[in-house]
Structures are given as structure tokens and as C-alpha cells.
Design a protein around this motif. Structure first.
Motif, PDB file in Angstrom:
ATOM      1  N   UNK A 186       0.825  -1.210   0.000  1.00  0.00           N
ATOM      2  CA  UNK A 186       0.000   0.000   0.000  1.00  0.00           C
ATOM      3  C   UNK A 186       0.860   1.260   0.000  1.00  0.00           C
ATOM      4  N   UNK A 187       1.966   1.233   0.768  1.00  0.00           N
ATOM      5  CA  UNK A 187       2.844   2.403   0.810  1.00  0.00           C
ATOM      6  C   UNK A 187       3.471   2.660  -0.560  1.00  0.00           C
ATOM      7  N   UNK A 195       7.302  13.492  -5.967  1.00  0.00           N
ATOM      8  CA  UNK A 195       7.756  13.686  -4.580  1.00  0.00           C
ATOM      9  C   UNK A 195       7.748  12.409  -3.761  1.00  0.00           C
ATOM     10  N   UNK A 196       7.049  11.368  -4.217  1.00  0.00           N
ATOM     11  CA  UNK A 196       7.035  10.095  -3.503  1.00  0.00           C
ATOM     12  C   UNK A 196       6.542  10.227  -2.076  1.00  0.00           C
ATOM     13  N   UNK A 197       7.328   9.684  -1.120  1.00  0.00           N
ATOM     14  CA  UNK A 197       6.916   9.695   0.281  1.00  0.00           C
ATOM     15  C   UNK A 197       6.827  11.111   0.862  1.00  0.00           C
ATOM     16  N   UNK A 198       7.413  12.076   0.179  1.00  0.00           N
ATOM     17  CA  UNK A 198       7.326  13.452   0.685  1.00  0.00           C
ATOM     18  C   UNK A 198       5.892  13.961   0.698  1.00  0.00           C
ATOM     19  N   UNK A 218      -4.015  -4.242   8.597  1.00  0.00           N
ATOM     20  CA  UNK A 218      -3.013  -3.697   7.659  1.00  0.00           C
ATOM     21  C   UNK A 218      -3.317  -2.246   7.310  1.00  0.00           C
ATOM     22  N   UNK A 219      -4.612  -1.898   7.198  1.00  0.00           N
ATOM     23  CA  UNK A 219      -4.943  -0.501   6.898  1.00  0.00           C
ATOM     24  C   UNK A 219      -4.528   0.421   8.043  1.00  0.00           C
ATOM     25  N   UNK A 226      -0.601   4.194  10.279  1.00  0.00           N
ATOM     26  CA  UNK A 226       0.302   4.447  11.405  1.00  0.00           C
ATOM     27  C   UNK A 226       1.706   4.782  10.894  1.00  0.00           C
ATOM     28  N   UNK A 227       2.141   4.062   9.856  1.00  0.00           N
ATOM     29  CA  UNK A 227       3.476   4.313   9.296  1.00  0.00           C
ATOM     30  C   UNK A 227       3.573   5.743   8.776  1.00  0.00           C
TER      31      UNK A 227
END
Length: 269
Positions: free
Chosen positions: A32-33, A42-45, A118-119, A124-125
Motif C-alpha cells: 500500500x505504501x 515527490x514520492x513519500x514526501x 493492515x490498513x 500508522x506508518x
């Protein structure tokens, strides 16, 4: 996880199943990430940009338009809006955790509880990523020195995660039977946002309403974060009690309800 023809699911067997399928749980979260930001520049940004924009809009609206008198309003707002976003996103995604995974559940045998959990872990991550960046920054900008109550942050975060997992299990199971829950949740979250002391301090609420506001689902956790970091105080007894009861009670209810319908979920897809 078990031979469902001869054994009814239990809390113990579900926990054992979750441990046994921990690699699947990890892969679902990582998938999912990766999917969320695949192809973006930007991806994770984007995990940082989105809450930054939200905080900016509320800060401008309340500071320059509504003229709030809360000192360090951006810091105060951050402590409420980030955990709120974690909860709201987890709740929203959990409504589709089962009903949107029909092909996966039919092709692979695993504990269905993994899907709503998992969601929660996925959100949370993202929450941890934002809080790790923004919290130290706010402490530096507003010159907030470290204090003893801040050590309680992991405790209240753990309680909020337990509460959110319980809600996610209830919503995932409930939506399999009543699809309208997905739409009702959007309305409920909009109302709940303003009933939670995110953009206003609980102390500004009249004494008659203060106890009721503190009883809304996310209030004890967000008030605890505000007391720990903004006021640098130890959370009060009432906050402790409500947060603990909500965390353990909701998790217990979520697990019990999910186990009661687990064997029939595939029939509802």
C-alpha cells in the motif's frame, strides 16, 4: 489459520494466525505504501506535504480570519490534526478492507482480520513519518524544552492504536453486511472532527459541555497529546481512565464482533 470446519475462531487462534501470517501483513502494508506514491515526483514526501497544507489552511483561517487567541496555535493544531488524520484515514480505509478484497480472500487462505489491521498499520506508518519530522521541528521553533510528561507519548500512542484497530475491525465487518456504513462514516467523521478539541482547547469549552466533549472517541487521546507536549503537564486521571477504557474496550469489542462473523464474510463479498 485453522480448520474452520472443526474449530471455531477464538482470540487466541486469531493472534496465533496473525503471528503466523506476519509476513503477509508486512507485505500488505509495504504494498500500500509503494502503490500510494508510485509514479509521483515527490514520492513519500507527499506524506509530509498533505498534513503541512492542511495545517497551513487551518492556521491561516483561525489566526487571521477568526483571530484565535491560542498562543502557538500551529503547534497546538499539529498535536491534534496529525493523530486525527491517522484515525480518520484508518477508519475510512477499513470500510473497504474486506469488501474490496474479494479476489484475494477467495484465492488465498489467511486470517481476514489481517486486512483491516493492515490498513491501520499503513496509516500508522505515515503518521509516524510526519510526527518524527514535524514534532521536533515544532519543539525547536516554539522553544519547548523536554519535560517528563513527554515520556508518556508512546503509551498514549499505543492506546490510540489499540482503539483504532478495534474501530477498524468493527467497520470492516459491519460494512460487509451494511454497505451504507461507508457513506455514513463520512458524515460521522465530519461531525466528530468539530466535537473533538483539535482547533480549540478543551478549557475554552463551557464546564457543562467539557465532560461530554472529553467522551467523544478521539478526545482523550488528543487532549493527552496536548497536555504532554503543549502544556507539558501529566495527563489527568479522567483522561487516563477514558483513554484506557476506550482502547481496551473497543479492541475487545472489535475482535469479538469480527470473530463472530469471520466465517461468513466470504459470503458477503
Amino acid at each position: 489459520m485453522m480448520d474452520r470446519a472443526t474449530e471455531r475462531p477464538s482470540i487466541g487462534s486469531t493472534i496465533a494466525g496473525l503471528i503466523r501470517y506476519r509476513e503477509l501483513l508486512k507485505n500488505l502494508v509495504l504494498k500500500d505504501l509503494k502503490l500510494k506514491y508510485r509514479g509521483s515526483v515527490l514520492g513519500f514526501l507527499w506524506s509530509l506535504v498533505n498534513p503541512l497544507m492542511m495545517i497551513g489552511v487551518y492556521a491561516v483561517a483561525f489566526t487571521y480570519i477568526l483571530r484565535t487567541s491560542v498562543e502557538g496555535f500551529v503547534f497546538f493544531l499539529l498535536l491534534g490534526i496529525l493523530p486525527w488524520s491517522f484515525f480518520a484515514s484508518s477508519a475510512t480505509m477499513s470500510t473497504g478492507a474486506i469488501i474490496d478484497s474479494g479476489s484475494l480472500m477467495r484465492s488465498v487462505r489467511f486470517p481476514p482480520a489481517i486486512l483491516p489491521i493492515a490498513t491501520v498499520l499503513f496509516n500508522l506508518a505515515q503518521y509516524l513519518l510526519t510526527i518524527v519530522v514535524f514534532l521536533p521541528l515544532m519543539l525547536l521553533v516554539y522553544r519547548v524544552p523536554p519535560s517528563g510528561p513527554m515520556l508518556l507519548y508512546p503509551v498514549f500512542l499505543g492506546l490510540q492504536v489499540m482503539f483504532t484497530v478495534g474501530v477498524a475491525l468493527l467497520l470492516a465487518a459491519g460494512t460487509a453486511y451494511f454497505r451504507d456504513i461507508r457513506h455514513l462514516l463520512d458524515i460521522a467523521l465530519s461531525i466528530l472532527f468539530w466535537l473533538t478539541p483539535i482547533v480549540y482547547p478543551l478549557a475554552r469549552v463551557s464546564e457543562g459541555l467539557r465532560a461530554l466533549i472529553l467522551l467523544t472517541p478521539l478526545s482523550p487521546f488528543i487532549v493527552a497529546y496536548q497536555q504532554i507536549f503543549y502544556y507539558r503537564q501529566w495527563p489527568g486521571t479522567r483522561v487516563w481512565m477514558i483513554a484506557t477504557v476506550y482502547a481496551f474496550g473497543t479492541l475487545w469489542a472489535g475482535v469479538r464482533v469480527f470473530l463472530a462473523v469471520e466465517d461468513r464474510l466470504s459470503e458477503r463479498l
